[in-house]
Design a protein around this motif. Sequence first.
Motif, PDB file in Angstrom:
ATOM      1  N   ARG A  28       0.831  -1.204   0.000  1.00  0.00           N
ATOM      2  CA  ARG A  28       0.000   0.000   0.000  1.00  0.00           C
ATOM      3  C   ARG A  28       0.869   1.259   0.000  1.00  0.00           C
ATOM      4  NH1 ARG A  28      -2.029   3.749   3.036  1.00  0.00           N
ATOM      5  NH2 ARG A  28      -1.073   3.107   4.975  1.00  0.00           N
ATOM      6  N   GLN A  29       1.916   1.247   0.821  1.00  0.00           N
ATOM      7  CA  GLN A  29       2.819   2.398   0.878  1.00  0.00           C
ATOM      8  C   GLN A  29       3.551   2.603  -0.459  1.00  0.00           C
ATOM      9  OE1 GLN A  29       3.284   4.749   3.139  1.00  0.00           O
ATOM     10  NE2 GLN A  29       1.746   3.889   4.512  1.00  0.00           N
ATOM     11  N   ARG A  30       3.934   1.497  -1.103  1.00  0.00           N
ATOM     12  CA  ARG A  30       4.574   1.595  -2.427  1.00  0.00           C
ATOM     13  C   ARG A  30       3.637   2.254  -3.433  1.00  0.00           C
ATOM     14  NH1 ARG A  30       7.399  -4.239  -2.509  1.00  0.00           N
ATOM     15  NH2 ARG A  30       9.372  -3.620  -1.578  1.00  0.00           N
ATOM     16  N   GLU A  31       2.374   1.852  -3.375  1.00  0.00           N
ATOM     17  CA  GLU A  31       1.380   2.421  -4.289  1.00  0.00           C
ATOM     18  C   GLU A  31       1.200   3.916  -4.019  1.00  0.00           C
ATOM     19  OE1 GLU A  31      -0.836   2.437  -7.551  1.00  0.00           O
ATOM     20  OE2 GLU A  31       0.259   0.694  -6.818  1.00  0.00           O
ATOM     21  N   VAL A  32       1.141   4.274  -2.741  1.00  0.00           N
ATOM     22  CA  VAL A  32       1.026   5.689  -2.366  1.00  0.00           C
ATOM     23  C   VAL A  32       2.248   6.452  -2.873  1.00  0.00           C
ATOM     24  CG1 VAL A  32       1.044   7.292  -0.397  1.00  0.00           C
ATOM     25  CG2 VAL A  32      -0.486   5.321  -0.382  1.00  0.00           C
ATOM     26  N   LEU A  33       3.434   5.876  -2.692  1.00  0.00           N
ATOM     27  CA  LEU A  33       4.657   6.522  -3.170  1.00  0.00           C
ATOM     28  C   LEU A  33       4.656   6.658  -4.697  1.00  0.00           C
ATOM     29  CD1 LEU A  33       7.366   4.915  -0.860  1.00  0.00           C
ATOM     30  CD2 LEU A  33       6.603   7.298  -0.878  1.00  0.00           C
ATOM     31  N   ARG A  34       4.238   5.616  -5.401  1.00  0.00           N
ATOM     32  CA  ARG A  34       4.157   5.688  -6.871  1.00  0.00           C
ATOM     33  C   ARG A  34       3.215   6.820  -7.296  1.00  0.00           C
ATOM     34  NH1 ARG A  34       3.427  -0.172  -6.889  1.00  0.00           N
ATOM     35  NH2 ARG A  34       5.484  -1.068  -7.048  1.00  0.00           N
TER      36      ARG A  34
END
Length: 107
Positions: A28-34
Amino acid sequence: MKELIDQIIEIDNKTKTLVSNTEEEIARQREVLRDNIAKLEKESSERAKKEAQQEFDKIIADAESIIEDRKASNLKELERIEKNYLDKKDKLIEDVFKDIILDVDDD
């Protein structure tokens, strides 16, 4: 002994759940960062495009100003040449007439 095995299984299940939850949070954090990176890239691109357009507009305005100045300068020069010609026109016609028609040389 069964109680100990049940506790180990419970700890193992909690660990699996914790690992699963952690992996989901990381995803989820990776998606937010992307998403944030994409947003920043878009904003940066738009800002750069706007700045480039402003610089381009300034260059064009400066060039148009130079063109207008040169047009005005050329017009003044043409007016000066035309005035000079008109001031000397009669003398030039007379000289040409004498040279060509009368074949007279003033020198």
